[in-house]
Design an enzyme around this catalytic site. Structure first.
Site, PDB file in Angstrom:
ATOM      1  N   ASP A  28      67.668  42.214  22.616  1.00 62.51           N
ATOM      2  CA  ASP A  28      68.119  41.751  21.302  1.00 62.51           C
ATOM      3  C   ASP A  28      68.966  40.495  21.461  1.00 62.51           C
ATOM      4  O   ASP A  28      70.053  40.535  22.034  1.00 62.51           O
ATOM      5  CB  ASP A  28      68.936  42.859  20.633  1.00 62.51           C
ATOM      6  CG  ASP A  28      69.309  42.551  19.199  1.00 62.51           C
ATOM      7  OD1 ASP A  28      68.957  41.454  18.719  1.00 62.51           O
ATOM      8  OD2 ASP A  28      69.947  43.409  18.562  1.00 62.51           O
TER       9      ASP A  28
ATOM     10  N   HIS B 287      70.056  39.014  18.835  1.00 62.62           N
ATOM     11  CA  HIS B 287      71.018  39.253  17.763  1.00 62.62           C
ATOM     12  C   HIS B 287      71.287  38.024  16.895  1.00 62.62           C
ATOM     13  O   HIS B 287      72.301  37.941  16.198  1.00 62.62           O
ATOM     14  CB  HIS B 287      72.347  39.764  18.353  1.00 62.62           C
ATOM     15  CG  HIS B 287      73.100  40.678  17.425  1.00 62.62           C
ATOM     16  ND1 HIS B 287      74.345  40.386  16.938  1.00 62.62           N
ATOM     17  CD2 HIS B 287      72.763  41.875  16.909  1.00 62.62           C
ATOM     18  CE1 HIS B 287      74.769  41.360  16.149  1.00 62.62           C
ATOM     19  NE2 HIS B 287      73.820  42.289  16.113  1.00 62.62           N
TER      20      HIS B 287
ATOM     21  N   GLU C 218      64.154  40.530  20.097  1.00 57.34           N
ATOM     22  CA  GLU C 218      64.622  40.737  18.723  1.00 57.34           C
ATOM     23  C   GLU C 218      65.543  39.603  18.278  1.00 57.34           C
ATOM     24  O   GLU C 218      66.428  39.181  19.027  1.00 57.34           O
ATOM     25  CB  GLU C 218      65.369  42.069  18.652  1.00 57.34           C
ATOM     26  CG  GLU C 218      65.905  42.421  17.275  1.00 57.34           C
ATOM     27  CD  GLU C 218      66.521  43.807  17.247  1.00 57.34           C
ATOM     28  OE1 GLU C 218      67.350  44.058  16.347  1.00 57.34           O
ATOM     29  OE2 GLU C 218      66.194  44.645  18.115  1.00 57.34           O
TER      30      GLU C 218
ATOM     31  N   GLU D  72      66.363  43.362  10.546  1.00 59.47           N
ATOM     32  CA  GLU D  72      67.556  44.112  10.171  1.00 59.47           C
ATOM     33  C   GLU D  72      68.369  43.423   9.088  1.00 59.47           C
ATOM     34  O   GLU D  72      69.113  44.072   8.361  1.00 59.47           O
ATOM     35  CB  GLU D  72      68.432  44.373  11.396  1.00 59.47           C
ATOM     36  CG  GLU D  72      69.076  43.131  11.987  1.00 59.47           C
ATOM     37  CD  GLU D  72      69.874  43.446  13.238  1.00 59.47           C
ATOM     38  OE1 GLU D  72      71.106  43.597  13.136  1.00 59.47           O
ATOM     39  OE2 GLU D  72      69.272  43.539  14.310  1.00 59.47           O
TER      40      GLU D  72
ATOM     41  N   HIS E 137      65.176  49.546  12.167  1.00 61.64           N
ATOM     42  CA  HIS E 137      66.507  49.260  12.709  1.00 61.64           C
ATOM     43  C   HIS E 137      67.455  50.379  12.309  1.00 61.64           C
ATOM     44  O   HIS E 137      67.449  50.828  11.172  1.00 61.64           O
ATOM     45  CB  HIS E 137      66.986  47.915  12.132  1.00 61.64           C
ATOM     46  CG  HIS E 137      68.356  47.512  12.541  1.00 61.64           C
ATOM     47  ND1 HIS E 137      69.445  47.644  11.697  1.00 61.64           N
ATOM     48  CD2 HIS E 137      68.830  46.961  13.691  1.00 61.64           C
ATOM     49  CE1 HIS E 137      70.512  47.175  12.310  1.00 61.64           C
ATOM     50  NE2 HIS E 137      70.179  46.763  13.514  1.00 61.64           N
TER      51      HIS E 137
END
Length: 415
Positions: free
Chosen positions: A226, A228, A252, A278, A328
């Site tokens: 991730d 992020h 991700e 997400e 998520h």
């Protein structure tokens, strides 16, 4: 006598209606395996009304919602927005007057009313509040009909759901592997928040850490990473290229999710699947991502994107593009239960995120199976019951989002 033959004294119309009536009655009865208890125990409530909405701040950073009815059935939801618990609590209170006295079984109607009558549509606050309400309404509906929610969407598409754990280093990976996980997600290893353009030392440190996870997990372990949205688009391509040799399951949020065209550019530059979702809300938010091919895995958060109602629509849209969903969920057990219901009701499910299986929150926590899965719940509604006694010391929190700053000049950076 054939079904369409007339009985003495019966008109042709009556004969046809008789046959159709029998067929209609048969279609109203679900197979015995679909019921949480025997079909004979099904209760007809007639009119049902919502009487009260309750929210609870629950440690470490969650909000639980209870929607009460005059039938004695209570629905559970998790209307979380991380770091904005009191904001969501207020948003729920503002919606409550609309729901009081309404029939909770009109789930989609209420979704439309809450979303569209706000005038200013979408966004994290409204859709997070709406998501928790939607979850609770489906929970009530399933309980009233005495079936799991996925039965209301055509029955289960699978009997178990693959879930993933987390690992930051090789030691964590060995622990997760011993626990039975077959999928792990990690983050980008770094000593300080990433700069907009990073140097070879930063790239090597992150890649070496992922290499250690791959070695500890072995070739059979699926390992996602991730970014992020905290790694800039200027650095993401360089880092992804270095990670390709270790074959991550997916990357991700390789850039900020709203920057769809940049994500398309990143996706076209690698053979590694790109995942996002997400911080995307409702079907309208996912439309552009799917149309442009920005991601080959979508991750709707059922506590943010619009609940179960919208989650199924997003999954259907994704299926049309041959894209799987990986919901998520860095939240609580109600969120996990919601994800399991969605996973059991759609064909294009990949893997479910989780941080807790419900120990200390649920009377019957979910259990990780030896194959890295959790069994699909069979009880009515969401299939869970809160353990109020165990939760007594977990009520209330003041969790705040991390505040990250550049190590050199103190400027604000993503966390």
């Amino acid at each position: 006598m054939k079904p369409t033959d007339k009985k003495p004294g019966m008109s042709r119309r009556q004969a046809i209606q008789s046959v159709l009536g029998v067929a209609a009655m048969g279609s109203m009865i679900l197979p015995k395996t679909s019921y949480a208890s025997a079909p004979g125990e099904f209760r007809e409530y007639g009119k049902v009304k919502i009487t009260k909405l309750e929210t609870f701040l629950v440690k470490p950073r969650w909000i639980f919602l209870k929607i009460h009815t005059d039938a004695g059935v209570v629905g559970l939801g998790e209307p979380l927005l991380e770091g904005r618990a009191l904001t969501i609590k207020t948003a729920i209170q503002e919606v409550e007057p609309y729901l009081i006295g309404k029939d909770p079984r009109q789930v989609v109607h209420h979704w439309q009313a809450i979303y569209r009558h706000a005038f200013y549509r979408g966004g994290p606050i409204l859709t997070s509040a709406l998501s928790g309400i939607d979850q609770a309404l489906w929970d009530i509906k399933g309980k009233l009909l005495n079936v799991p929610i996925y039965e209301l969407f055509g029955g289960p598409t699978r009997d178990r759901v693959r879930v993933y754990g987390r690992a930051a280093n090789a030691e964590d990976m060995k622990k997760r592997k011993a626990e039975g996980f077959t999928v792990i997600k990690t983050g980008v290893a770094k000593k300080n928040p990433a700069n907009i353009v990073e140097n070879p030392a930063f790239i090597k440190y992150a890649a070496d850490n992922f290499a250690s996870l791959r070695e500890a997990g072995g070739p059979e372990m699926d390992i996602a990473i991730d970014f992020h949205g905290a790694i800039s688009q200027q650095t993401s391509k360089v880092l992804i290229k270095e990670l390709e040799q270790y074959q991550p399951m997916f990357v991700e949020e390789p850039c900020q999710a709203q920057n769809v065209d940049t994500m398309v550019d990143i996706a076209r530059g690698t053979h590694i699947p790109i995942a996002t979702g997400e911080r995307i809300f409702t079907k309208w938010g996912f439309r552009e991502i799917l149309e442009k091919g920005a991601a080959s895995i979508v991750q709707p958060d059922l506590c943010h994107a619009g609940g179960i109602t919208e989650g199924r629509i997003i999954a259907g849209m994704a299926e049309a593009y041959y894209v799987p969903i990986a919901p998520h969920n860095p939240m609580g057990p109600i969120s996990l239960a919601t994800g399991l219901q969605l996973a059991a009701s759609v064909p294009n499910f990949l893997v479910q995120e989780q941080v807790t299986l419900g120990e200390g929150y649920l009377k019957n926590p979910f259990k990780l199976q030896s194959d890295g899965t959790v069994m699909v719940p069979t009880k009515p509604g969401l299939g869970i019951e809160l353990d109020e006694d165990a939760m007594k010391d977990k009520i209330g929190h003041d969790w705040k989002n991390p505040e990250s700053y550049n190590a050199l000049d103190g400027s604000v950076v993503d966390w």
